[in-house]
Design an enzyme around this catalytic site. Structure first.
Site, PDB file in Angstrom:
ATOM      1  N   GLN A  17      -2.107 -10.399  -1.419  1.00  0.00           N
ATOM      2  CA  GLN A  17      -2.162 -11.730  -2.046  1.00  0.00           C
ATOM      3  C   GLN A  17      -3.476 -11.901  -2.815  1.00  0.00           C
ATOM      4  O   GLN A  17      -4.555 -11.689  -2.276  1.00  0.00           O
ATOM      5  CB  GLN A  17      -2.021 -12.810  -0.963  1.00  0.00           C
ATOM      6  N   LYS A  52       6.594 -17.060   1.386  1.00  0.00           N
ATOM      7  CA  LYS A  52       7.145 -15.707   1.184  1.00  0.00           C
ATOM      8  C   LYS A  52       7.692 -15.168   2.507  1.00  0.00           C
ATOM      9  O   LYS A  52       8.769 -14.563   2.555  1.00  0.00           O
ATOM     10  CB  LYS A  52       6.066 -14.759   0.639  1.00  0.00           C
ATOM     11  N   ASP A  96       4.779  -5.901  -6.031  1.00  0.00           N
ATOM     12  CA  ASP A  96       4.304  -6.836  -7.059  1.00  0.00           C
ATOM     13  C   ASP A  96       4.335  -6.207  -8.455  1.00  0.00           C
ATOM     14  O   ASP A  96       4.236  -6.917  -9.458  1.00  0.00           O
ATOM     15  CB  ASP A  96       2.851  -7.249  -6.762  1.00  0.00           C
TER      16      ASP A  96
END
Ligand code: NAP
Length: 284
Positions: A93, A49, A116
């Site tokens: 994460q 990422k 997200d």
């Protein structure tokens, strides 16, 4: 007739290029990621990422904390990043170490910075049909359909899987795009009877090869999201011979996976636009 392979790698590259142009126009887009612990898979995801975000010109901040960090310390960090003007998007994460309440940490991220799309405000906006941030993998599925001229309007769409990360949000996006949507899961009585009706079939289960050719309507578009690492390499939920029945199919790997990171970058740009008043935020 062999299905057209929906090339997620090529599409993701194009999107990353578009993101780079937008980042240059905006001048600065900041993305902070938080990784707690040393889970090897998470390390791989976060590292890639950061690589693609940096390549697109995004100011990516890679915050890594030891596994024994307390939940309070992680929450304090999230609050600090919420207030940090240089940070447009925040990503925590998952999975977090077992001693933490993932829901509490995820919900602490300011909805406007929640790239997200996991915060209930963002999930609620998606449900209401006014999404801002949506989970990246479902967003990538919709981009793939669009890129291959698959119009969900009026189509029968069947989603196998009902997780908050993939199944539910992709079903909501398909509904918003005017498909007639069925959501299947582990208690579905007759999975094949449902999938056989699908013009658009999304498999997001995590059981390699669960979707066989007999379960696919001839001419359907099939998006394979499931990803399982096996001794023979990465396997999707969709048996490869589905290519003999479907009209379009995502390869695994090289289909939905590369789209996920590209859509995350797009979400970061969206967050930056919102924070500069260039994009209206829906109801909250
Ligand atoms: P998850 O939270 O484990 O959800 C799996 C879903 O599949 C659940 O809703 C479950 O039903 C359903 N299911 C399990 N067995 C089934 C069966 N035999 N028949 C029908 N439905 C069944 O997983 P997830 O996070 O959504 O991820 C799904 C897969 O996508 C995983 O392989 C993951 O690695 C992969 N993934 C890929 C990407 C990508 O970029 N390509 C991104 C994210 C995830 P219940 O709800 O009833 O338990």
């Amino acid at each position: 007739m062999a299905a057209t392979m929906m090339d997620g790698r090529a599409l993701a590259e194009r999107i990353r290029g578009e993101v780079a142009v937008e980042v240059a126009e905006l001048g600065h887009v900041g993305l902070a990621t938080i990784l707690v612990g040393d889970d090897p898979a998470s390390d791989v995801y976060i590292t890639s990422k950061h690589r693609v975000a940096t390549e697109a010109g995004i100011d990516a901040r890679d915050v890594r904390l030891p596994a024994e960090t307390s939940e309070d310390d992680v929450l304090a960090l999230v609050h600090e990043l919420n207030e940090d003007d240089a940070v447009d998007g925040i990503l925590v994460q998952l999975p977090l170490p077992a001693h933490m309440d993932e829901t509490r940490v995820t919900y602490a991220v300011a909805p406007q910075k929640d790239v997200d799309g996991f915060h209930p405000v963002n999930a609620g906006n998606l449900y209401l049909g006014t999404p801002l941030h949506v989970p990246a993998t479902p967003a990538g599925c919709m981009e793939l359909l669009d890129a291959y001229d698959v119009d969900p309007r009026g189509a029968a769409a069947v989603v196998v899987g009902r997780s908050e990360i993939v199944g539910r949000p992709v079903a909501m996006l398909l509904l918003q795009a005017h498909a007639t949507v069925t959501i299947c899961h582990s208690r579905t009585a007759d999975l094949a009877a449902e999938t056989l009706r699908a013009d658009i079939l999304v498999a997001a289960v995590g059981v390699p090869g669960i979707v066989t050719p007999e379960m696919v309507k001839p001419g359907a578009t099939v998006l394979d999201v499931g990803l399982t690492r096996t001794d023979e390499g990465i396997r999707g939920d969709v048996d490869r011979s589905v290519a003999d029945v479907a009209r379009r199919l995502t390869p695994m790997p090289g289909g939905t996976g590369p789209m996920t990171i590209a859509m995350l970058l797009r979400s970061a740009v969206k967050a930056a636009r919102y924070r500069r008043g260039l994009l209206a935020y829906p109801t909250q």
